[in-house]
Design a protein around this motif. Structure first.
Motif, PDB file in Angstrom:
ATOM      1  N   TYR A 345       0.844  -1.191   0.000  1.00 36.89           N
ATOM      2  CA  TYR A 345       0.000   0.000   0.000  1.00 36.89           C
ATOM      3  C   TYR A 345       0.882   1.244   0.000  1.00 36.89           C
ATOM      4  O   TYR A 345       1.914   1.260   0.687  1.00 36.89           O
ATOM      5  CB  TYR A 345      -0.883   0.029   1.245  1.00 36.89           C
ATOM      6  CG  TYR A 345      -1.939  -1.047   1.285  1.00 36.89           C
ATOM      7  CD1 TYR A 345      -3.218  -0.816   0.789  1.00 36.89           C
ATOM      8  CD2 TYR A 345      -1.653  -2.308   1.818  1.00 36.89           C
ATOM      9  CE1 TYR A 345      -4.192  -1.808   0.830  1.00 36.89           C
ATOM     10  CE2 TYR A 345      -2.612  -3.306   1.865  1.00 36.89           C
ATOM     11  CZ  TYR A 345      -3.881  -3.051   1.366  1.00 36.89           C
ATOM     12  OH  TYR A 345      -4.836  -4.030   1.399  1.00 36.89           O
ATOM     13  N   VAL A 346       0.502   2.253  -0.746  1.00 35.57           N
ATOM     14  CA  VAL A 346       1.259   3.511  -0.722  1.00 35.57           C
ATOM     15  C   VAL A 346       1.047   4.160   0.648  1.00 35.57           C
ATOM     16  O   VAL A 346      -0.069   4.562   0.990  1.00 35.57           O
ATOM     17  CB  VAL A 346       0.800   4.468  -1.839  1.00 35.57           C
ATOM     18  CG1 VAL A 346       1.597   5.775  -1.766  1.00 35.57           C
ATOM     19  CG2 VAL A 346       0.969   3.821  -3.202  1.00 35.57           C
ATOM     20  N   SER A 347       2.116   4.213   1.430  1.00 38.43           N
ATOM     21  CA  SER A 347       2.021   4.749   2.801  1.00 38.43           C
ATOM     22  C   SER A 347       2.398   6.223   2.866  1.00 38.43           C
ATOM     23  O   SER A 347       1.936   6.958   3.739  1.00 38.43           O
ATOM     24  CB  SER A 347       2.903   3.943   3.755  1.00 38.43           C
ATOM     25  OG  SER A 347       4.248   3.946   3.312  1.00 38.43           O
ATOM     26  N   SER A 348       3.250   6.662   1.944  1.00 38.32           N
ATOM     27  CA  SER A 348       3.612   8.084   1.891  1.00 38.32           C
ATOM     28  C   SER A 348       4.169   8.409   0.511  1.00 38.32           C
ATOM     29  O   SER A 348       4.631   7.520  -0.213  1.00 38.32           O
ATOM     30  CB  SER A 348       4.653   8.437   2.967  1.00 38.32           C
ATOM     31  OG  SER A 348       5.898   7.815   2.693  1.00 38.32           O
ATOM     32  N   ILE A 349       4.080   9.681   0.162  1.00 37.37           N
ATOM     33  CA  ILE A 349       4.640  10.187  -1.094  1.00 37.37           C
ATOM     34  C   ILE A 349       5.401  11.460  -0.765  1.00 37.37           C
ATOM     35  O   ILE A 349       4.862  12.367  -0.118  1.00 37.37           O
ATOM     36  CB  ILE A 349       3.539  10.498  -2.129  1.00 37.37           C
ATOM     37  CG1 ILE A 349       2.760   9.230  -2.489  1.00 37.37           C
ATOM     38  CG2 ILE A 349       4.141  11.110  -3.392  1.00 37.37           C
ATOM     39  CD1 ILE A 349       1.557   9.481  -3.390  1.00 37.37           C
ATOM     40  N   ASP A 350       6.638  11.536  -1.186  1.00 37.08           N
ATOM     41  CA  ASP A 350       7.418  12.763  -0.992  1.00 37.08           C
ATOM     42  C   ASP A 350       7.011  13.737  -2.096  1.00 37.08           C
ATOM     43  O   ASP A 350       7.543  13.713  -3.207  1.00 37.08           O
ATOM     44  CB  ASP A 350       8.916  12.457  -1.057  1.00 37.08           C
ATOM     45  CG  ASP A 350       9.778  13.668  -0.705  1.00 37.08           C
ATOM     46  OD1 ASP A 350       9.277  14.812  -0.835  1.00 37.08           O
ATOM     47  OD2 ASP A 350      10.937  13.485  -0.313  1.00 37.08           O
ATOM     48  N   ALA A 351       6.039  14.584  -1.776  1.00 34.85           N
ATOM     49  CA  ALA A 351       5.491  15.492  -2.784  1.00 34.85           C
ATOM     50  C   ALA A 351       6.546  16.451  -3.321  1.00 34.85           C
ATOM     51  O   ALA A 351       6.532  16.801  -4.509  1.00 34.85           O
ATOM     52  CB  ALA A 351       4.312  16.276  -2.194  1.00 34.85           C
ATOM     53  N   SER A 419       3.054  -2.821   4.195  1.00 35.67           N
ATOM     54  CA  SER A 419       2.247  -4.040   4.064  1.00 35.67           C
ATOM     55  C   SER A 419       0.785  -3.819   4.431  1.00 35.67           C
ATOM     56  O   SER A 419      -0.075  -4.628   4.086  1.00 35.67           O
ATOM     57  CB  SER A 419       2.847  -5.153   4.927  1.00 35.67           C
ATOM     58  OG  SER A 419       2.918  -4.716   6.284  1.00 35.67           O
ATOM     59  N   SER A 420       0.494  -2.734   5.152  1.00 36.30           N
ATOM     60  CA  SER A 420      -0.895  -2.453   5.539  1.00 36.30           C
ATOM     61  C   SER A 420      -1.282  -1.043   5.101  1.00 36.30           C
ATOM     62  O   SER A 420      -0.425  -0.172   4.926  1.00 36.30           O
ATOM     63  CB  SER A 420      -1.069  -2.594   7.052  1.00 36.30           C
ATOM     64  OG  SER A 420      -0.190  -1.716   7.744  1.00 36.30           O
TER      65      SER A 420
END
Length: 433
Positions: A345-351, A419-420
């Motif tokens: 799962y995408v947990s964070s994105i460095d915008a 993973s979650s």
């Protein structure tokens, strides 16, 4: 009065009077105070801060250093909006037709971008024929007749702030809330607004990375606005990932068209409608936020907003058929898919890294002299909380450049998977008024 004494006073944590602050700003603007003394003063402000009276005095001094825009010939309450900046932030373009449909006059002065992508002016100029240079009479006439007009920011506004900001940029004195707040608010007040809605971004793609710092900046700017006789509201909005799905100038215009047809991404739609609703309340069209929000949402559903966008493009010399056929907007030659190396799962994105990648593709400027490739940018295919399979595409890079290795690496490393599934993103964090 001597500059060295005022530097020492601030270094010792003492408060400066309005007269002393005016002396500093005027003296530096006129060349009587040298860079080395102003640099010392700015560092003292960074270390010791300023109280609210000092910040208001500094803002007023910036405003008084140049021209003030007179909007008195425009009917109604003039409400301006400012964003502290982010990645994929195309909200201003969407707000203009929505607010005009509501009946709030939008008399906007905007600048060009430096960094991730172009500013609002650059994005609108991605529309064929769109002109952002209007005479004063054209500008006022368009707002009175159509409730909307936009022009490039006048270089004669707040010259003191421009000169001081250039010095801050090379003396490690940018990250001072009193200096940031006075810089932003001086331009809004000099631009002639009666009321101001501030969109203060927080997260990885924003200048303010943490909620406490964003809250402090928002509160400071609201206090400045009120102290100088402007109705002011600050909305702290999320920038932990790019706003919407598109980053880049023509790409963002396409996304605005979708939004105004009622087909926008959830985060972009909620943010835009929230800001539009507070503008409508400050402008006197509605007495409460909830009623204003429902009215703004109905405007999107009805199709009135996209019709108003076509009218906006037409009165500013652009080709209105572009709105019906977004394929007329410039498109890049190369499209590079960034794929996930694993499942999760995408947990964070460095915008911020997505923004830098977009700039490297040609969508932004490294220096103010650089040109912009309107067709360059990034389409986000996955956002925080989305499930991803190994080999599935995370985003697509659009460019006319052949060497994209650095941009690809930046974009790929922007995504973190777990993973979650993470907790849902909160689009609106707080409202300060």
């Amino acid at each position: 009065m001597r500059m060295v004494d005022l530097i020492n006073k601030k270094k010792n944590g003492e408060f400066l009077s309005g007269e002393e602050i005016n002396y500093i700003v005027r003296g530096y603007t006129e060349g009587q105070i040298p860079d080395y003394q102003m640099s010392a003063f700015l560092m003292a402000v960074c270390l010791k801060g300023m109280n609210r009276e000092e910040i208001s005095s500094l803002t007023s001094a910036f405003v008084d250093s140049g021209e003030r825009v007179d909007l008195s010939q425009i009917e109604g309450v003039k409400v301006d909006k400012h964003s502290s900046g982010g990645v994929g932030d195309k909200v201003s373009i969407a707000l203009i037709p929505i607010c005009a449909c509501i009946g709030i006059p939008v008399a906007k002065m905007s600048g060009r971008g430096l960094g991730h992508t172009g500013g609002t002016i650059d994005k609108l100029e991605a529309i064929p024929g769109f002109k952002t240079s209007l005479s004063r009479d054209e500008f006022i006439s368009n707002v009175n007749r159509y409730k909307m007009a936009i022009v490039g920011q006048s270089p004669s506004l707040t010259p003191a702030d421009k000169k001081i900001y250039a010095l801050r940029d090379v003396t490690a004195t940018v990250d001072s809330i009193p200096l940031i707040a006075s810089s932003i608010m001086s331009k809004k007040i000099a631009a002639g607004a009666d009321a101001i809605v501030l969109d203060v971004k927080v997260g990885s793609g924003a200048f303010m990375k943490s909620l406490p710092h964003a809250r402090e900046l928002a509160s400071t700017m609201v206090d400045i606005g009120k102290s100088l006789g402007r109705k002011t509201v600050a909305i702290i909005t999320d920038m932990s990932q790019p706003l919407g799905y598109e980053v880049g100038n023509a790409n963002e215009v396409r996304e605005v068209i979708s939004l105004l047809k009622g087909e926008g991404a959830e985060d972009l739609t909620v943010t835009t409608l929230t800001i539009a609703s507070y503008m409508a309340v400050l402008g006197g069209a509605f007495t409460d936020f909830d009623t204003a929000y429902r009215a703004a949402a109905d405007i999107l559903k009805s199709g009135r907003a996209v019709d108003k966008l076509k009218e906006f493009v037409t009165i500013q010399g652009g080709r209105a058929e572009t709105i019906d056929n977004p394929g007329m907007l410039s498109q890049a030659e190369f499209h590079i898919a960034i794929e996930s190396v694993r499942q999760g799962y995408v947990s964070s994105i460095d915008a911020e890294s997505i923004g830098v990648s977009s700039m490297l593709l040609g969508a932004g400027r490294r220096s103010k002299e650089d040109g912009i490739d309107y067709s360059a940018g990034i389409t986000m295919l996955k956002k925080i909380g989305d499930k991803v399979d190994k080999g599935e595409r995370l985003c697509i890079l659009h460019t006319n450049m052949e060497d994209t290795k650095q941009a690809e690496e930046k974009a790929r490393n922007s995504f973190c998977l777990s993973s979650s599934a993470p907790a849902p993103i909160k689009h609106i964090h707080e409202v300060i008024q």
